[in-house]
Design a protein around this motif. Structure first.
Motif, PDB file in Angstrom:
ATOM      1  N   LEU A 169       0.824  -1.205   0.000  1.00  0.00           N
ATOM      2  CA  LEU A 169       0.000   0.000   0.000  1.00  0.00           C
ATOM      3  C   LEU A 169       0.864   1.263   0.000  1.00  0.00           C
ATOM      4  O   LEU A 169       0.540   2.250  -0.668  1.00  0.00           O
ATOM      5  CB  LEU A 169      -0.930  -0.005   1.215  1.00  0.00           C
ATOM      6  N   LEU A 170       1.956   1.227   0.736  1.00  0.00           N
ATOM      7  CA  LEU A 170       2.869   2.370   0.737  1.00  0.00           C
ATOM      8  C   LEU A 170       3.490   2.562  -0.643  1.00  0.00           C
ATOM      9  O   LEU A 170       3.597   3.694  -1.135  1.00  0.00           O
ATOM     10  CB  LEU A 170       3.963   2.169   1.790  1.00  0.00           C
ATOM     11  N   ALA A 171       3.901   1.475  -1.260  1.00  0.00           N
ATOM     12  CA  ALA A 171       4.511   1.563  -2.588  1.00  0.00           C
ATOM     13  C   ALA A 171       3.535   2.124  -3.607  1.00  0.00           C
ATOM     14  O   ALA A 171       3.932   2.837  -4.547  1.00  0.00           O
ATOM     15  CB  ALA A 171       5.008   0.185  -3.026  1.00  0.00           C
ATOM     16  N   GLN A 172       2.235   1.845  -3.416  1.00  0.00           N
ATOM     17  CA  GLN A 172       1.192   2.322  -4.317  1.00  0.00           C
ATOM     18  C   GLN A 172       0.659   3.696  -3.921  1.00  0.00           C
ATOM     19  O   GLN A 172      -0.282   4.202  -4.520  1.00  0.00           O
ATOM     20  CB  GLN A 172       0.039   1.315  -4.344  1.00  0.00           C
ATOM     21  N   LYS A 173       1.285   4.285  -2.871  1.00  0.00           N
ATOM     22  CA  LYS A 173       0.860   5.593  -2.341  1.00  0.00           C
ATOM     23  C   LYS A 173      -0.609   5.576  -1.934  1.00  0.00           C
ATOM     24  O   LYS A 173      -1.369   6.516  -2.182  1.00  0.00           O
ATOM     25  CB  LYS A 173       1.138   6.705  -3.358  1.00  0.00           C
ATOM     26  N   GLN A 174      -0.977   4.492  -1.260  1.00  0.00           N
ATOM     27  CA  GLN A 174      -2.345   4.321  -0.788  1.00  0.00           C
ATOM     28  C   GLN A 174      -2.467   4.517   0.723  1.00  0.00           C
ATOM     29  O   GLN A 174      -3.461   4.094   1.325  1.00  0.00           O
ATOM     30  CB  GLN A 174      -2.850   2.922  -1.160  1.00  0.00           C
ATOM     31  N   VAL A 175      -1.468   5.144   1.334  1.00  0.00           N
ATOM     32  CA  VAL A 175      -1.481   5.403   2.775  1.00  0.00           C
ATOM     33  C   VAL A 175      -1.279   6.898   2.994  1.00  0.00           C
ATOM     34  O   VAL A 175      -0.366   7.507   2.425  1.00  0.00           O
ATOM     35  CB  VAL A 175      -0.363   4.624   3.497  1.00  0.00           C
ATOM     36  N   ASP A 176      -2.150   7.493   3.814  1.00  0.00           N
ATOM     37  CA  ASP A 176      -2.034   8.921   4.129  1.00  0.00           C
ATOM     38  C   ASP A 176      -1.311   9.173   5.444  1.00  0.00           C
ATOM     39  O   ASP A 176      -0.661  10.209   5.601  1.00  0.00           O
ATOM     40  CB  ASP A 176      -3.431   9.552   4.190  1.00  0.00           C
ATOM     41  N   ALA A 177      -1.429   8.244   6.400  1.00  0.00           N
ATOM     42  CA  ALA A 177      -0.785   8.441   7.701  1.00  0.00           C
ATOM     43  C   ALA A 177      -0.497   7.100   8.351  1.00  0.00           C
ATOM     44  O   ALA A 177      -1.222   6.119   8.138  1.00  0.00           O
ATOM     45  CB  ALA A 177      -1.668   9.281   8.626  1.00  0.00           C
ATOM     46  N   VAL A 178       0.574   7.081   9.134  1.00  0.00           N
ATOM     47  CA  VAL A 178       0.898   5.924   9.980  1.00  0.00           C
ATOM     48  C   VAL A 178       0.927   6.427  11.415  1.00  0.00           C
ATOM     49  O   VAL A 178       1.577   7.440  11.716  1.00  0.00           O
ATOM     50  CB  VAL A 178       2.255   5.293   9.611  1.00  0.00           C
ATOM     51  N   THR A 179       0.228   5.737  12.303  1.00  0.00           N
ATOM     52  CA  THR A 179       0.143   6.166  13.700  1.00  0.00           C
ATOM     53  C   THR A 179       0.946   5.222  14.585  1.00  0.00           C
ATOM     54  O   THR A 179       0.941   4.004  14.395  1.00  0.00           O
ATOM     55  CB  THR A 179      -1.321   6.190  14.179  1.00  0.00           C
ATOM     56  N   PHE A 180       1.610   5.830  15.573  1.00  0.00           N
ATOM     57  CA  PHE A 180       2.412   5.058  16.522  1.00  0.00           C
ATOM     58  C   PHE A 180       2.006   5.460  17.939  1.00  0.00           C
ATOM     59  O   PHE A 180       1.916   6.650  18.254  1.00  0.00           O
ATOM     60  CB  PHE A 180       3.900   5.337  16.319  1.00  0.00           C
ATOM     61  N   THR A 181       1.808   4.456  18.799  1.00  0.00           N
ATOM     62  CA  THR A 181       1.376   4.734  20.166  1.00  0.00           C
ATOM     63  C   THR A 181       2.373   4.273  21.221  1.00  0.00           C
ATOM     64  O   THR A 181       2.085   4.330  22.408  1.00  0.00           O
ATOM     65  CB  THR A 181       0.006   4.079  20.437  1.00  0.00           C
ATOM     66  N   SER A 182       3.543   3.840  20.788  1.00  0.00           N
ATOM     67  CA  SER A 182       4.632   3.478  21.701  1.00  0.00           C
ATOM     68  C   SER A 182       5.911   3.369  20.887  1.00  0.00           C
ATOM     69  O   SER A 182       5.871   3.220  19.659  1.00  0.00           O
ATOM     70  CB  SER A 182       4.354   2.137  22.400  1.00  0.00           C
ATOM     71  N   ALA A 183       7.028   3.444  21.588  1.00  0.00           N
ATOM     72  CA  ALA A 183       8.310   3.294  20.895  1.00  0.00           C
ATOM     73  C   ALA A 183       8.420   1.923  20.237  1.00  0.00           C
ATOM     74  O   ALA A 183       8.987   1.788  19.142  1.00  0.00           O
ATOM     75  CB  ALA A 183       9.456   3.520  21.876  1.00  0.00           C
ATOM     76  N   SER A 184       7.864   0.903  20.874  1.00  0.00           N
ATOM     77  CA  SER A 184       7.970  -0.449  20.309  1.00  0.00           C
ATOM     78  C   SER A 184       7.151  -0.596  19.033  1.00  0.00           C
ATOM     79  O   SER A 184       7.514  -1.389  18.158  1.00  0.00           O
ATOM     80  CB  SER A 184       7.562  -1.501  21.342  1.00  0.00           C
ATOM     81  N   THR A 185       6.047   0.148  18.897  1.00  0.00           N
ATOM     82  CA  THR A 185       5.315   0.080  17.629  1.00  0.00           C
ATOM     83  C   THR A 185       6.162   0.655  16.504  1.00  0.00           C
ATOM     84  O   THR A 185       6.124   0.168  15.374  1.00  0.00           O
ATOM     85  CB  THR A 185       3.963   0.813  17.691  1.00  0.00           C
ATOM     86  N   VAL A 186       6.944   1.694  16.801  1.00  0.00           N
ATOM     87  CA  VAL A 186       7.836   2.269  15.786  1.00  0.00           C
ATOM     88  C   VAL A 186       8.898   1.252  15.381  1.00  0.00           C
ATOM     89  O   VAL A 186       9.096   0.968  14.182  1.00  0.00           O
ATOM     90  CB  VAL A 186       8.518   3.544  16.304  1.00  0.00           C
ATOM     91  N   GLU A 187       9.598   0.712  16.373  1.00  0.00           N
ATOM     92  CA  GLU A 187      10.687  -0.228  16.081  1.00  0.00           C
ATOM     93  C   GLU A 187      10.191  -1.427  15.273  1.00  0.00           C
ATOM     94  O   GLU A 187      10.810  -1.827  14.285  1.00  0.00           O
ATOM     95  CB  GLU A 187      11.326  -0.696  17.376  1.00  0.00           C
ATOM     96  N   ASN A 188       9.069  -1.987  15.713  1.00  0.00           N
ATOM     97  CA  ASN A 188       8.589  -3.193  15.047  1.00  0.00           C
ATOM     98  C   ASN A 188       7.958  -2.889  13.691  1.00  0.00           C
ATOM     99  O   ASN A 188       7.986  -3.739  12.785  1.00  0.00           O
ATOM    100  CB  ASN A 188       7.612  -3.940  15.945  1.00  0.00           C
TER     101      ASN A 188
END
Length: 247
Positions: A169-188
């Protein structure tokens, strides 16, 4: 946010509320669990600590995952002790699942603020059940103030699985936002993206939204530009900040 495609990286067992909040604003939510919560490999230290709560003066709860971990397997022994939660969601969970009325909430929902706000005296004993990868900030602050702090592993945070094909979806530019609610969500998230053939460069044109300063710091450490961070570090605050961003 009507029509915006927003990735929710929260664990499967806790993503429904945030998904509902985003959908209430017209967003199309893409679920991509980047963490999962599992029990400790050895739960004896936690069981022993909870069976001896009377030995402590304070019980500090730093996440809803901690509350759920305690509620799932470890009935609390009766004890008269103070308790504090890092934020309102954790406090609500403590009341609902553990029957605890929170006596203290910090003004801003961070470990630093909680450590400074706790009305603790030198020599008082504090129990902090937490993730195996939790930061030591809160314990360090309290020890510097003279407290005797015991940190016990309550659960483990491991990489999540399942959800949509976000790399595609990212490659197709089909994502407007990515949300993160903890440092571990970012890392993973970053690890999953690489493992599943994604390109980190595809995030350059995507809104990166982080719930609070520690999460934002981790995103920046991975080379991401943080576009949204609410002043109130809650799911509601994150949703409201995203809605303003997309006005």
């Amino acid at each position: 946010m009507t029509g915006k495609r927003i990735v929710n990286t929260r664990a499967t067992h806790q993503n429904s509320r945030f998904t509902a909040l985003l959908q209430s604003q017209g967003a199309e939510v893409i679920e991509y669990p980047c963490i999962a919560i599992v029990p400790p490999e050895d739960d004896r230290p936690l069981r022993e600590a909870l069976a001896n709560l009377a030995h402590f003066d304070w019980l500090l709860l730093t996440s809803t995952n901690t509350v759920l971990a305690l509620a799932a397997s470890y009935p609390l022994a009766p004890a008269r002790l103070g308790n504090a939660a890092v934020g309102p969601a954790t406090a609500r969970a403590a009341q609902a699942y553990l029957g605890l009325e929170t006596v203290l909430l910090p003004e801003t929902f961070t470990a630093e603020t909680l450590g400074e706000a706790l009305p603790i005296h030198s020599g008082e004993r504090v129990l902090i059940p937490a993730s195996a990868i939790a930061r030591t900030t809160l314990a360090d602050i309290l020890r510097a103030r003279g407290a005797e702090v015991t940190v016990i592993e309550a659960y483990r945070t491991v990489p999540g699985t399942g959800g949509a094909n976000v790399p595609a979806l990212l490659a197709q530019k089909q994502v407007d936002a990515v949300t993160f609610t903890s440092a571990s969500t970012v890392e993973n998230f970053m690890a999953r993206l690489s493992a599943e053939g994604g390109n980190h460069a595809d995030l350059a044109s995507v809104c990166i939204a982080c719930i609070g300063p520690q999460t934002a710091a981790m995103a920046k450490a991975h080379g991401l530009q943080v576009n949204v961070m609410p002043t109130t570090h809650t799911l509601d605050g994150l949703m409201e900040a995203l809605a303003k961003y997309f006005l």
